[in-house]
Design a protein around this motif. Structure first.
Motif, PDB file in Angstrom:
ATOM      1  N   HIS A   1      59.648  60.650  44.991  1.00  0.00           N
ATOM      2  CA  HIS A   1      59.969  61.910  45.659  1.00  0.00           C
ATOM      3  C   HIS A   1      58.738  62.670  46.145  1.00  0.00           C
ATOM      4  N   SER A   2      57.563  62.171  45.818  1.00  0.00           N
ATOM      5  CA  SER A   2      56.380  62.903  46.253  1.00  0.00           C
ATOM      6  C   SER A   2      55.502  62.026  47.138  1.00  0.00           C
ATOM      7  N   HIS A   3      56.131  61.078  47.796  1.00  0.00           N
ATOM      8  CA  HIS A   3      55.378  60.194  48.675  1.00  0.00           C
ATOM      9  C   HIS A   3      55.060  60.956  49.964  1.00  0.00           C
ATOM     10  N   ALA A   4      54.065  61.822  49.867  1.00  0.00           N
ATOM     11  CA  ALA A   4      53.753  62.670  51.013  1.00  0.00           C
ATOM     12  C   ALA A   4      53.142  61.841  52.134  1.00  0.00           C
TER      13      ALA A   4
ATOM     14  N   SER B   1      58.739  58.835  54.441  1.00  0.00           N
ATOM     15  CA  SER B   1      58.835  59.927  53.470  1.00  0.00           C
ATOM     16  C   SER B   1      60.260  60.433  53.331  1.00  0.00           C
TER      17      SER B   1
ATOM     18  N   TYR C   1      61.118  62.310  50.173  1.00  0.00           N
ATOM     19  CA  TYR C   1      60.176  63.356  49.806  1.00  0.00           C
ATOM     20  C   TYR C   1      60.883  64.661  49.470  1.00  0.00           C
TER      21      TYR C   1
ATOM     22  N   SER D   1      59.852  66.907  42.703  1.00  0.00           N
ATOM     23  CA  SER D   1      58.626  66.359  42.107  1.00  0.00           C
ATOM     24  C   SER D   1      58.021  67.367  41.143  1.00  0.00           C
TER      25      SER D   1
END
Lengths: 240, 243
Positions: free
Chosen positions: A174-177, A184, A187, A192
């Protein structure tokens, strides 16, 4: 004169750069139903025209269950809660008589249950429904039969650590920026943050405590197995 | 499994194999055959079965709470009511375990129902709650009826009342078993577990009947509100009273 030209170049370059980055910042997977721009009178005249669908979703999972891992993770807490529940029960019997161990395991059961409920609330805040889906391993969790004190502690340490590792994985998901929208899709900065602050922080402490207990018990046994029953008695006293 | 896991598993395996002789796994041997546990087998097994039912009820309540928490349902009052009910059912299971512990039940026996519960499948089947045999109409999410006469809230409260009635019936059967169990090996001897029957009657049944009355009152009020004002408004207002 030279400095003016250089300043101009810098100005143009900055302008180009900022235009580029503006272009590349896209909202990943925009939710299907945007309701902000509907005319105010649309729902007044004819109810049939009223097509407002309000949703709390900030990203759409496009029907592929981007939040499913978090939901499965929530259900693992509920399952583990009852696993601890029965593990604790064994240490409250007259033959085991280890109130300290019972208290420790019962505490783990209560906190897993409460956290599970909190996470159900958390997913619904984000516009998704909670479902009772489980991953393969969780689906086969059974209440355990007779186990020794050290096995119970080691088991608890393993469970808590696997939950911590899983939280780490879901956080990454969820924080794959990324500025590239297609990468994403899952995201969600808020989720996160929740995982890091409300789950991982506490879980890290628990894992450390339990592994400490497991190592302590192991050393007590290794140093003098004959004294181990007495060691266990004292250890249990300090857990109470 | 990571390195640490393997290490712990290895340590545990070694420990168990080494400690089998020294560790006191058979504490019952210290009693020199003094028999103090008088709770009877059938009564114990049915109690353990009741524990499973309480857990099933807790999960069913959780599924109702999750439904009312949705943003497109938006009934925080109902959600709170059912979250609390879920935790209460879990407490009932805990109380029964504590009672069995007090009466000397030891959970290592092969016939113990609670040593072999597939918890995963119970959680997976939270919504259906099959163990309670509620029937198919109670096994789904409490959607509002299309004819606008039944709100989702009313549906859920009816499910709750149905579930409480099933659990109450089950406790009554448990009392009947425990107050008249034939003693094994003694044909004409009947054991009446006065204390447990009293505990179940006083603590559990009281709570069940009070709980059922509370839900029935809610159904009645909400039903009347729906008749006069329509399901949606009635549900909205009733939800506020539950918050």
């Amino acid at each position: 004169m030279k400095s003016i030209i250089i300043l101009c170049f810098i100005g143009i370059a900055t302008a180009t750069l900022s235009t580029d980055s503006d272009k590349s910042i896209e909202t990943p997977c925009p939710p299907k139903n945007q309701f902000g721009e509907i005319a105010a009178d649309q729902c007044c005249g004819n109810i049939e025209d009223c097509e407002i669908v309000a949703t709390s979703r900030i990203v759409d999972d496009n029907g592929i269950g981007k939040y499913d891992e978090f939901i499965k993770y929530t259900n693992e807490y509920l399952t583990r809660s009852y696993e601890y529940f029965f593990l604790a029960a064994q240490f409250g019997t007259y033959a085991k008589e280890r109130p300290g161990f019972e208290k420790l395991l019962s505490g783990l059961s209560d906190s897993a249950w409460n956290k599970g409920i909190e996470m159900i609330k958390e997913i619904t805040k984000r516009g998704f429904s909670h479902k009772f889906i489980l991953n393969k391993e969780t689906a086969t969790i059974m209440s355990s039969a007779n186990v020794t004190e050290l096995v119970a502690i080691a088991k608890a340490a393993e469970i808590e650590k696997s939950l911590l590792v899983r939280a780490n994985d879901i956080h990454r998901h969820h924080s794959h920026a990324s500025l590239d929208a297609s990468h994403s899709c899952g995201y969600d900065a808020g989720l996160s943050h929740y995982i890091a602050e409300e789950i991982m922080e506490e879980k890290t402490e628990t894992v450390r405590t339990l592994t400490g207990h497991a190592n302590q018990l192991k050393r007590l046994f290794a140093q003098d197995p004959k004294l181990y029953p007495l060691s266990l008695f004292m250890f249990d006293k300090h857990l109470q | 499994m990571n390195k640490f896991g393997i290490l712990v598993a290895f340590a545990v395996c070694c420990f168990v194999s080494v400690s089998a002789d020294t560790c006191d796994l058979t504490a019952k041997d210290h009693f020199n055959n003094v028999e103090f546990v008088d709770m009877k087998r059938k009564c114990i097994l049915e109690t353990e079965d009741q524990i499973k039912k309480e857990i099933t009820a807790s999960l069913k309540y959780l599924s109702l709470a999750a439904y009312f928490s949705r943003d497109d349902v938006n009934r925080p009052g109902y959600a709170k009511f059912f979250f609390d009910a879920a935790s209460e059912e879990r407490e009932h299971a805990k109380k029964l375990i504590e009672y069995l512990q007090m009466r000397g039940r030891y959970f290592d026996l092969e016939d113990s129902a609670i040593s072999n519960i597939n918890i995963g499948s119970l959680v997976k089947g939270s919504e259906k709650a099959e163990l309670l045999s509620l029937g198919s109409e109670w096994m789904k999410a409490p959607e509002a009826s299309k004819n606008k006469e039944v709100s989702a809230g009313l549906n859920a409260l009816r499910t709750a009342l149905k579930m409480e009635a099933v659990v109450t019936g089950s406790i009554r059967n448990l009392i009947a078993t425990c107050e008249a169990e034939q003693v094994e090996g003694k044909k004409n001897e009947i054991f009446n577990d006065y204390h447990f029957a009293d505990y179940l009657t006083g603590d559990f049944l009281s709570e069940q009947y009070q709980g059922k009355r509370d839900i029935a009152g809610k159904i009645s009020t909400l039903g009347k509100m729906i008749r006069d004002n329509g399901a949606e408004l009635a549900d909205y207002l009733f939800d506020k009273s539950l918050q």
